[in-house]
Design a protein around this motif. Structure first.
Motif, short mmCIF file in Angstrom:
data_model
loop_
_atom_site.label_atom_id
_atom_site.label_comp_id
_atom_site.label_asym_id
_atom_site.label_seq_id
_atom_site.Cartn_x
_atom_site.Cartn_y
_atom_site.Cartn_z
N MET A 1 0.82 -1.21 0.01
CA MET A 1 -0.10 -0.25 -0.01
C MET A 1 0.73 1.15 0.02
N ARG A 2 0.37 2.22 -0.71
CA ARG A 2 1.14 3.36 -0.85
C ARG A 2 0.15 4.64 -0.42
N ILE A 3 0.54 5.24 0.82
CA ILE A 3 -0.53 6.21 1.23
C ILE A 3 0.43 7.39 1.42
N ASP A 323 5.18 -8.02 -2.67
CA ASP A 323 6.55 -7.22 -2.34
C ASP A 323 6.23 -6.33 -1.32
N HIS A 324 7.34 -5.77 -0.59
CA HIS A 324 7.26 -4.98 0.31
C HIS A 324 8.55 -4.02 0.13
N ILE A 325 8.93 -3.36 1.29
CA ILE A 325 9.86 -2.19 0.87
C ILE A 325 11.54 -2.49 1.32
N MET A 342 1.27 -6.57 7.90
CA MET A 342 -0.17 -5.75 7.33
C MET A 342 0.11 -5.73 5.85
N ASP A 343 1.15 -5.25 5.46
CA ASP A 343 1.44 -4.50 3.97
C ASP A 343 2.52 -5.41 3.32
N ASN A 344 2.17 -6.59 2.77
CA ASN A 344 0.98 -6.87 2.44
C ASN A 344 0.87 -8.77 2.55
N ALA A 376 6.58 -5.48 -7.14
CA ALA A 376 6.90 -4.16 -7.22
C ALA A 376 5.65 -2.98 -7.13
N GLU A 377 4.77 -3.56 -6.05
CA GLU A 377 3.49 -2.36 -5.85
C GLU A 377 4.31 -1.26 -5.34
N GLU A 378 5.35 -1.40 -4.53
CA GLU A 378 5.71 -0.38 -3.70
C GLU A 378 6.61 0.51 -4.50
N ARG A 379 6.98 -0.15 -5.57
CA ARG A 379 7.80 0.69 -6.56
C ARG A 379 6.80 1.51 -7.61
N HIS A 494 3.28 2.25 12.45
CA HIS A 494 3.90 0.94 11.90
C HIS A 494 3.98 0.93 10.63
N TYR A 495 3.23 1.85 9.87
CA TYR A 495 3.16 1.90 8.56
C TYR A 495 4.43 1.93 7.77
N HIS A 496 4.93 0.93 7.00
CA HIS A 496 6.12 1.25 6.04
C HIS A 496 7.29 1.22 7.15
N ARG A 497 7.28 0.49 8.17
CA ARG A 497 8.37 0.63 9.33
C ARG A 497 8.61 -0.79 9.66
ZN LIG Z 1 3.14 -0.23 1.30
#
Ligand SMILES: [Zn+2]
Length: 544
Positions: A1-3, A323-325, A342-344, A376-379, A494-497
């Motif tokens: 997810m990219r918010i 994928d993730h980061i 959670m992601d994802n 590559a969602e996160e890209r 927590h998002y993207h951490r």
């Molecule tokens: Zn994400």
């Protein structure tokens, strides 16, 4: 997810509706998701061993192999390349060579050279390792074109062979999802009119939301694009040779010969007036050197064939990004692995469990079901975008996309938000499916985020496929939980951490309800004699 960063997470803590109904499984449901199975999938995918599943990394390859193995065990038909489950994608990672970015304004009277990182930002080129362009400059307001909203920032100006200067952002009165779509189309509007360069202008309004200095901090990240099977990068705007992001405080030389000053333009914006396009009577030179590196990463696709002789040639598509980061660069922390529980990992677990339910259900669905984990969602939604451009089944036979991205399974949610549900007849399927489990359908509580344009269903929407994407809502079943607060806290902390990991208090029972609803949605679509339709007045009905 990219918010984007949420301004005012407090807003999330207000419950949207009171719902005291208990979730009861519908009487006819023969299959149900299983909490232990969800947990097993999630704990593997979010384990440290997978090192955050970055696109192109070994950890992500292992995640993809895990999904392949599960598809195989379920007996799904391979739907990737050459009789395999894999759709292997080549990506180009481009980075700007240190010290190579130049931006020079020729006013006729003098040459003004701007300072990289302080006055202008410039990313790498995905096409050329060396690129340089010099051309006259035209101001085009926000650079937007939309018949529906009466916008044409290119009216009465010729930008063929020229560099356009456009304000970042968009008029405040545009609805959020449509506005986000138009915003993401700005380079295309310029490219289609023959422009050779794009300069985006930072604005005082933008400075308040995201200061120029903050954008400058993220400047060094490489950009990733997919390569077509014959090696072409995905963005079809080759004539845009140069692009830059310019701080308004450094933009004065651009307006040196202009009849209207930049201050006057900003004053117009304050009054919510639309600035008109005009020629700036200066020339700009932009140049840069870029380094290119090739990486590879797979989507994974499997099909459960439908049972109806006619409808089995049509597909309901489930997507979830695997994928993730990857690893964090922040060395001040002890934990460097962004596990993306959670992601994802959660969405992929739901996808796998949904596949099992379809396989084990007494009655096979009439339409075929295509299960796709994308990379590559996160890209930038790249794996989904690649599949939408190079589908392994005919795209027009995909009747709907149900996307699974970052269900926040930390509380007994009593409602769901269904992005996309107001744009097509899928809204009915969602309301019906959720209702069977005593779950309400709520309105989008953060329309300004335009989440409908920010996950893997969007590349399919752009190709005409109706889509829906569920998020756990902000209402919890019990008094003791505040859904909005828990969601907001997850997002803020927590998002993207690295802490988006299995040590979170994951509520697998909530995962069961979430999976069951998404299963019911797909089942309803698969068995309906009619395919889902865009609502006639939806902006997204006819984008392509
Ligand atoms: Zn994400």
């Amino acid at each position: 997810m990219r918010i984007r960063t949420l301004v005012g997470v407090a807003l999330l803590s207000t419950g949207l509706l009171a719902c005291t109904e208990q979730a009861a499984a519908p009487a006819h449901a023969a299959v149900s998701a299983d909490a232990k199975t969800l947990q097993a999938h999630l704990e593997f995918l979010a384990s440290d061993a997978l090192e955050g599943r970055d696109t192109g990394s070994r950890g992500h390859e292992i995640a993809a192999q895990y999904i392949v193995s599960e598809f195989k065990a379920l007996g799904l038909q391979p739907a990737g390349d050459d009789g395999t489950y894999y759709q292997r994608i080549k990506f180009r990672r481009s980075s700007l060579k240190e010290g190579s970015a130049n931006f020079i304004v020729d006013t006729g009277a003098e040459q003004v050279e701007l300072e990289f990182g302080k006055e202008f930002l410039m990313g790498p080129s995905a096409y050329a390792e060396k690129s340089e362009v010099t051309a006259p400059v035209v101001f085009v307001g926000y650079g937007l074109v939309s018949e529906e909203f009466g916008l044409n920032d290119y009216a009465n100006v010729d930008v063929d062979g020229k560099i356009v200067v456009m304000l970042s952002g968009r008029p405040a009165d545009l609805p959020s999802e449509e506005g986000a779509h138009l915003n993401s189309s700005k380079t295309r509007f310029a490219a289609e009119r023959g422009a050779v360069g794009v300069i985006s202008l930072h604005t005082p309004a933008r400075e308040e939301v995201r200061p120029f200095k903050v954008s400058a901090m993220y400047q060094r990240a490489p950009s990733v694009t997919w390569l077509s099977p014959d090696g072409e990068p995905n963005l079809a705007y080759k004539n845009i040779v140069g692009s830059a992001y310019l701080d308004y405080q450094a933009a004065e030389p651009l307006f040196a010969n202009a009849a209207i000053s930049l201050d006057e333009i900003f004053a117009q914006l304050e009054k919510e007036e639309q600035p008109k396009p005009f020629e700036l009577a200066v020339a700009v030179t932009m140049s840069r050197a870029s380094e290119h590196e090739e990486i590879s990463s797979p989507n994974v696709a499997g099909i459960l064939p439908g049972s109806d002789p006619d409808l089995k040639d049509e597909f309901v598509l489930y997507t979830a990004h695997s994928d993730h980061i990857g690893m964090t660069q922040d060395l001040s922390q002890d934990d460097h692995i962004n596990n993306g529980a959670m992601d994802n990992a959660s969405g992929v677990s739901v996808l796998l469990e949904t596949a099992r339910m379809f396989v084990e259900a007494e009655q096979a669905p009439k339409r075929s079901i295509l299960f796709l984990s994308v990379t590559a969602e996160e890209r930038g939604l790249l794996g989904a975008d690649y599949f939408a451009h190079f589908p392994t089944v005919p795209l027009q036979q995909i009747v709907a996309n149900v996307n699974l991205d970052m269900p926040v399974l930390l509380y007994d949610f009593a409602d769901v938000i269904a992005f996309g549900s107001t744009h097509s007849t899928l809204g009915e399927s969602v309301a019906e499916a959720a209702g069977q489990y005593g779950i309400e359908l709520s309105e989008d509580p953060m329309p300004e985020q335009a989440i409908f344009t920010r996950s893997d269903h969007y590349p399919f929407v752009k190709k005409g496929v109706p889509a829906v994407f569920l998020m756990t809502g902000f209402t919890a079943k019990g008094e003791e939980e505040n859904g909005g607060e828990i969601w907001g806290q997850f997002f803020a902390e927590h998002y993207h951490r690295p802490s988006d990991e299995t040590s979170l208090p994951i509520n697998y029972q909530a995962g069961v309800v979430f999976t069951n609803i998404n299963y019911e949605i797909g089942k309803t679509i698969a068995n309906d004699p009619d395919r889902p339709r865009w609502l006639p007045d939806s902006f997204f009905a006819d984008l392509d």
